[in-house]
Design a protein around this motif. Structure first.
Motif, mmCIF file in Angstrom:
data_model
loop_
_atom_site.group_PDB
_atom_site.id
_atom_site.type_symbol
_atom_site.label_atom_id
_atom_site.label_comp_id
_atom_site.label_asym_id
_atom_site.label_seq_id
_atom_site.Cartn_x
_atom_site.Cartn_y
_atom_site.Cartn_z
ATOM 1 N N PRO A 280 0.813 -1.217 0.000
ATOM 2 C CA PRO A 280 0.000 0.000 0.000
ATOM 3 C C PRO A 280 0.850 1.272 0.000
ATOM 4 O O PRO A 280 1.825 1.380 0.744
ATOM 5 N N GLY A 281 0.476 2.199 -0.868
ATOM 6 C CA GLY A 281 1.185 3.466 -0.963
ATOM 7 C C GLY A 281 2.356 3.456 -1.923
ATOM 8 O O GLY A 281 3.024 4.484 -2.095
ATOM 9 N N ARG A 282 2.617 2.301 -2.585
ATOM 10 C CA ARG A 282 3.709 2.219 -3.561
ATOM 11 C C ARG A 282 3.109 1.979 -4.943
ATOM 12 O O ARG A 282 2.080 2.568 -5.262
ATOM 13 N N LEU A 283 3.730 1.181 -5.768
ATOM 14 C CA LEU A 283 3.189 0.936 -7.102
ATOM 15 C C LEU A 283 1.888 0.146 -7.022
ATOM 16 O O LEU A 283 1.664 -0.616 -6.081
ATOM 17 N N HIS A 284 1.055 0.303 -8.044
ATOM 18 C CA HIS A 284 -0.218 -0.423 -8.067
ATOM 19 C C HIS A 284 -0.007 -1.905 -8.370
ATOM 20 O O HIS A 284 -0.694 -2.762 -7.811
ATOM 21 N N GLN A 285 0.936 -2.206 -9.271
ATOM 22 C CA GLN A 285 1.169 -3.585 -9.686
ATOM 23 C C GLN A 285 2.594 -3.712 -10.200
ATOM 24 O O GLN A 285 3.250 -2.715 -10.512
ATOM 25 N N CYS A 286 3.072 -4.947 -10.274
ATOM 26 C CA CYS A 286 4.458 -5.168 -10.661
ATOM 27 C C CYS A 286 4.557 -6.522 -11.358
ATOM 28 O O CYS A 286 3.818 -7.449 -11.033
ATOM 29 N N TYR A 287 5.466 -6.611 -12.333
ATOM 30 C CA TYR A 287 5.737 -7.910 -12.965
ATOM 31 C C TYR A 287 7.236 -8.166 -12.930
ATOM 32 O O TYR A 287 8.050 -7.261 -12.780
ATOM 33 N N SER A 288 7.578 -9.420 -13.069
ATOM 34 C CA SER A 288 8.973 -9.815 -13.141
ATOM 35 C C SER A 288 9.130 -10.791 -14.298
ATOM 36 O O SER A 288 8.185 -11.061 -15.037
ATOM 37 N N PHE A 289 10.326 -11.351 -14.426
ATOM 38 C CA PHE A 289 10.605 -12.305 -15.501
ATOM 39 C C PHE A 289 10.448 -13.744 -15.039
ATOM 40 O O PHE A 289 10.866 -14.677 -15.726
ATOM 41 N N GLU A 290 9.831 -13.914 -13.866
ATOM 42 C CA GLU A 290 9.693 -15.252 -13.280
ATOM 43 C C GLU A 290 8.972 -16.231 -14.215
ATOM 44 O O GLU A 290 9.331 -17.401 -14.288
ATOM 45 N N LEU A 291 7.931 -15.766 -14.908
ATOM 46 C CA LEU A 291 7.147 -16.665 -15.758
ATOM 47 C C LEU A 291 7.610 -16.633 -17.208
ATOM 48 O O LEU A 291 6.913 -17.132 -18.095
ATOM 49 N N MET A 292 8.782 -16.035 -17.450
ATOM 50 C CA MET A 292 9.277 -15.900 -18.820
ATOM 51 C C MET A 292 10.490 -16.783 -19.083
ATOM 52 O O MET A 292 11.299 -16.507 -19.965
ATOM 53 N N GLY A 293 10.599 -17.853 -18.294
ATOM 54 C CA GLY A 293 11.678 -18.803 -18.479
ATOM 55 C C GLY A 293 11.203 -20.050 -19.210
ATOM 56 O O GLY A 293 10.213 -20.025 -19.946
ATOM 57 N N TYR A 294 11.877 -21.169 -18.966
ATOM 58 C CA TYR A 294 11.609 -22.395 -19.723
ATOM 59 C C TYR A 294 10.819 -23.435 -18.936
ATOM 60 O O TYR A 294 10.491 -24.490 -19.473
ATOM 61 N N ASP A 295 10.518 -23.157 -17.680
ATOM 62 C CA ASP A 295 9.759 -24.107 -16.861
ATOM 63 C C ASP A 295 8.280 -24.016 -17.226
ATOM 64 O O ASP A 295 7.677 -22.937 -17.200
ATOM 65 N N TYR A 296 7.693 -25.152 -17.559
ATOM 66 C CA TYR A 296 6.269 -25.217 -17.907
ATOM 67 C C TYR A 296 5.602 -26.319 -17.089
ATOM 68 O O TYR A 296 4.827 -27.118 -17.581
ATOM 69 N N SER A 297 5.919 -26.351 -15.808
ATOM 70 C CA SER A 297 5.365 -27.389 -14.945
ATOM 71 C C SER A 297 4.271 -26.821 -14.053
ATOM 72 O O SER A 297 4.258 -25.620 -13.739
ATOM 73 N N ALA A 298 3.372 -27.689 -13.612
ATOM 74 C CA ALA A 298 2.292 -27.270 -12.719
ATOM 75 C C ALA A 298 2.866 -26.759 -11.397
ATOM 76 O O ALA A 298 2.387 -25.759 -10.856
ATOM 77 N N ALA A 299 3.876 -27.434 -10.872
ATOM 78 C CA ALA A 299 4.466 -27.025 -9.598
ATOM 79 C C ALA A 299 5.050 -25.616 -9.692
ATOM 80 O O ALA A 299 4.932 -24.814 -8.755
ATOM 81 N N PHE A 300 5.668 -25.315 -10.821
ATOM 82 C CA PHE A 300 6.276 -23.991 -11.005
ATOM 83 C C PHE A 300 5.214 -22.898 -10.989
ATOM 84 O O PHE A 300 5.333 -21.906 -10.259
ATOM 85 N N PHE A 301 4.168 -23.051 -11.784
ATOM 86 C CA PHE A 301 3.136 -22.009 -11.851
ATOM 87 C C PHE A 301 2.443 -21.842 -10.499
ATOM 88 O O PHE A 301 2.171 -20.721 -10.057
ATOM 89 N N ARG A 302 2.148 -22.957 -9.845
ATOM 90 C CA ARG A 302 1.500 -22.855 -8.536
ATOM 91 C C ARG A 302 2.404 -22.134 -7.543
ATOM 92 O O ARG A 302 1.935 -21.271 -6.793
ATOM 93 N N ASP A 303 3.672 -22.498 -7.532
ATOM 94 C CA ASP A 303 4.593 -21.894 -6.573
ATOM 95 C C ASP A 303 4.654 -20.379 -6.746
ATOM 96 O O ASP A 303 4.649 -19.624 -5.762
ATOM 97 N N ARG A 304 4.699 -19.898 -7.993
ATOM 98 C CA ARG A 304 4.839 -18.460 -8.218
ATOM 99 C C ARG A 304 3.549 -17.700 -7.897
ATOM 100 O O ARG A 304 3.586 -16.675 -7.231
ATOM 101 N N VAL A 305 2.419 -18.197 -8.359
ATOM 102 C CA VAL A 305 1.163 -17.481 -8.125
ATOM 103 C C VAL A 305 0.749 -17.569 -6.664
ATOM 104 O O VAL A 305 0.451 -16.556 -6.015
ATOM 105 N N GLU A 306 0.721 -18.784 -6.120
ATOM 106 C CA GLU A 306 0.338 -18.970 -4.719
ATOM 107 C C GLU A 306 1.332 -18.271 -3.803
ATOM 108 O O GLU A 306 0.949 -17.627 -2.811
ATOM 109 N N GLY A 307 2.622 -18.353 -4.160
ATOM 110 C CA GLY A 307 3.654 -17.734 -3.337
ATOM 111 C C GLY A 307 3.506 -16.232 -3.255
ATOM 112 O O GLY A 307 3.742 -15.632 -2.197
#
Length: 539
Positions: A280-307
């Motif tokens: 709160p009080g900083r940027l509204h939203q932010c992105y990184s390069f976390e989902l722009m790599g070569y991992d296409y596994s269910a565990a990877f996507f869950r870990d990043r979003v849930e995390g």
């Protein structure tokens, strides 16, 4: 709507490559304005414009020499005003890039700063004396190769450049620099922009003691294609002062009711930092390069979003699979798809099902792939410096393909980067209205997201084995179960607590309680019993 950005979908336009209106081979602002109805019909809510400011174009506009004018190659300020007015008529928001951590070496402030050690701009950039042996003041590396320090014979000092030597870093420890940057934001806000994308948002401040970065213990001893990744970047970026600076930026944005998104240029702890920068009080939203790599596994996507949501319940992410800096995801993840189209459709459905905001990279909705380019075809300084690996950025920046005419309808001249046969075959005209096309799948998914719990429903993940990813979005009436088979092999599961398959599902067949997901299958199912644990999925 006050928080229009929350859960919204933004479409990134690279002005050089979107639409040329005057035949010089380079896209421009009038060309973008011409194509805005396409974006409105696609179903996105905002358009992010990569830099179009005056620039020597050493880094294709990310080296700005005048922050308050349009480079003639793209048009004029009047063209920009017309673009904003047309976008607003169509119900689209306009977000523009702000490259404020560094300028071009052609910026008047740098010319003044380097002239002497005593002048009004002397402390606007990061200057440092050499070590006693004449070497740079620290071991910091440039993202584009070599030392992050360049010697200047006029001042007899080194200046910091995290990118090209022609991109000197501003000194944000100087309050005057901060005030100048905020005035730049106000200039564009008064022209009607709806928000900003901040480039390299974690690079603004440096350690004033110029302490050496340690080696990254996770990296092998032998050099990578780009040795930048061999350091743990503790001191050249990611400084705590960045967060207070985000709060000053937010104060100006709130004056105008504008939104923001930051680019988190970091490979360490990026998800955690996204949360810090969107508190709160900083940027509204932010992105990184976390989902722009070569991992296409269910565990990877869950870990990043849930995390993210566990670690930053008051923050807000923007998710993206591709952009102007990385290999297109249909190329990166090719081995996980039974076909290019199937992978493109599934990736689009997956991204647009995530909680948070979403950014699409131009051409993504066509299932575009990277363009193989020869060394002599490159313009990207990063790609040229590290040829042949890592692959540079020109491969993803080739022109948008609108129809089957020469150069894909992008230009009547010679395009600044070539439109090759594989990319030319995937054009808007050929996919628009065509049943089963990637473009129509994206249009359907965007409409579904906007009208369902995918827009703002909370997420609850299911414990499933690879390659299945499952999560519920929302609670109560309207909740949706999302299931993805992230493989080219058919999978069958038992599901309970759900009704019929709905929305833009792909290769999904429900027979009583048995759901068959074909290769790269996608299933959206209505939830009939939303009590915790009522929805189950099992092999």
């Amino acid at each position: 709507m006050q928080d229009w950005w929350r859960g919204a979908v933004t479409y990134q336009v690279y002005p050089r490559s979107f639409q040329d209106s005057d035949g010089d081979g380079v896209g421009d602002l009038p060309g973008i304005t011409r194509r805005l109805p396409y974006l409105a019909d696609l179903g996105v809510e905002a358009v992010w414009l990569s830099p179009f400011f005056r620039s020597p174009m050493k880094d294709m506009g990310y080296d700005v020499s005048d922050y308050c004018d349009v480079d003639p190659v793209f048009g004029t300020l009047a063209d920009f005003d017309a673009l904003v007015a047309r976008a607003h008529d169509l119900g689209l928001k306009i977000i523009i890039d702000q490259v404020l951590s560094h300028t071009s070496d052609q910026h008047p402030a740098f010319a003044e700063s380097r002239a002497t050690r005593v002048n009004p701009k002397a402390d606007w950039y990061v200057w440092a004396d050499p070590r006693h042996d004449g070497s740079p003041p620290s071991n910091w590396l440039s993202v584009f190769g070599g030392s992050a320090w360049a010697w200047d014979a006029r001042r007899k000092q080194y200046y910091l450049h995290n990118f090209l030597t022609s991109q000197p870093d501003l000194n944000y420890h100087n309050r005057e620099v901060q005030d100048w940057a905020l005035d730049t934001l106000r200039f564009w806000l008064r022209r009607g922009v709806d928000g900003f994308r901040f480039d390299t948002v974690n690079y603004f401040f440096h350690d004033p003691l110029f302490r050496d970065n340690p080696a990254d213990y996770r990296v092998k001893a032998e050099a990578e294609g780009n040795p930048y990744g061999m350091q743990y970047h503790l001191f050249d970026k990611n400084q705590p002062e960045n967060l207070a600076w985000m709060e000053r930026i937010r104060g100006v944005l709130d004056e105008f009711g504008a939104a923001s998104v930051g680019e988190m240029g970091e490979s360490h702890h990026a998800i955690r930092m996204m949360g810090e920068y969107t508190a709160p009080g900083r940027l509204h939203q932010c992105y990184s390069f976390e989902l722009m790599g070569y991992d296409y596994s269910a565990a990877f996507f869950r870990d990043r979003v849930e995390g993210f949501f566990k670690g930053a319940p008051d923050g807000w992410p923007m998710w993206a699979f591709s952009n102007h800096d990385v290999v297109r995801h249909v190329t990166r993840w090719a081995k996980h798809g039974v076909s290019q189209d199937a992978l493109a459709k599934q990736a689009g459905a997956l991204l647009l099902a995530f909680e948070g905001s979403v950014c699409l990279w131009q051409g993504e909705e066509l299932g575009q792939t990277d363009t193989p380019l020869a060394l002599e075809e490159l313009t990207d300084p990063q790609g040229i410096a590290f040829w042949p690996e890592p692959v540079g950025r020109d491969n993803t920046r080739t022109p948008m393909v609108w129809d089957g005419s020469a150069h894909g309808g992008f230009t009547t001249g010679t395009p600044w980067l070539p439109v090759k046969a594989e990319q030319a075959a995937r054009h808007v005209e050929g996919q628009l209205g065509a049943q089963g096309s990637v473009l129509e799948a994206y249009r359907a998914m965007l409409a579904f997201r906007k009208a369902s719990a995918l827009r703002d429903g909370r997420t609850r993940f299911l414990d499933l084995g690879e390659p299945l990813l499952g999560f519920q979005r929302g609670d109560g009436a309207g909740a949706i179960l999302c299931l993805f088979n992230l493989s080219p092999v058919t999978r069958t599961v038992t599901v309970q607590g759900v009704g019929e398959v709905t929305g833009p599902s792909v290769s999904a067949l429900l027979t009583e309680d048995r759901l068959t997901l074909g290769p790269n299958g996608v299933a959206f199912l209505t939830v009939t019993d939303s009590a915790p644990g009522a929805v189950t999925v099992a092999d």
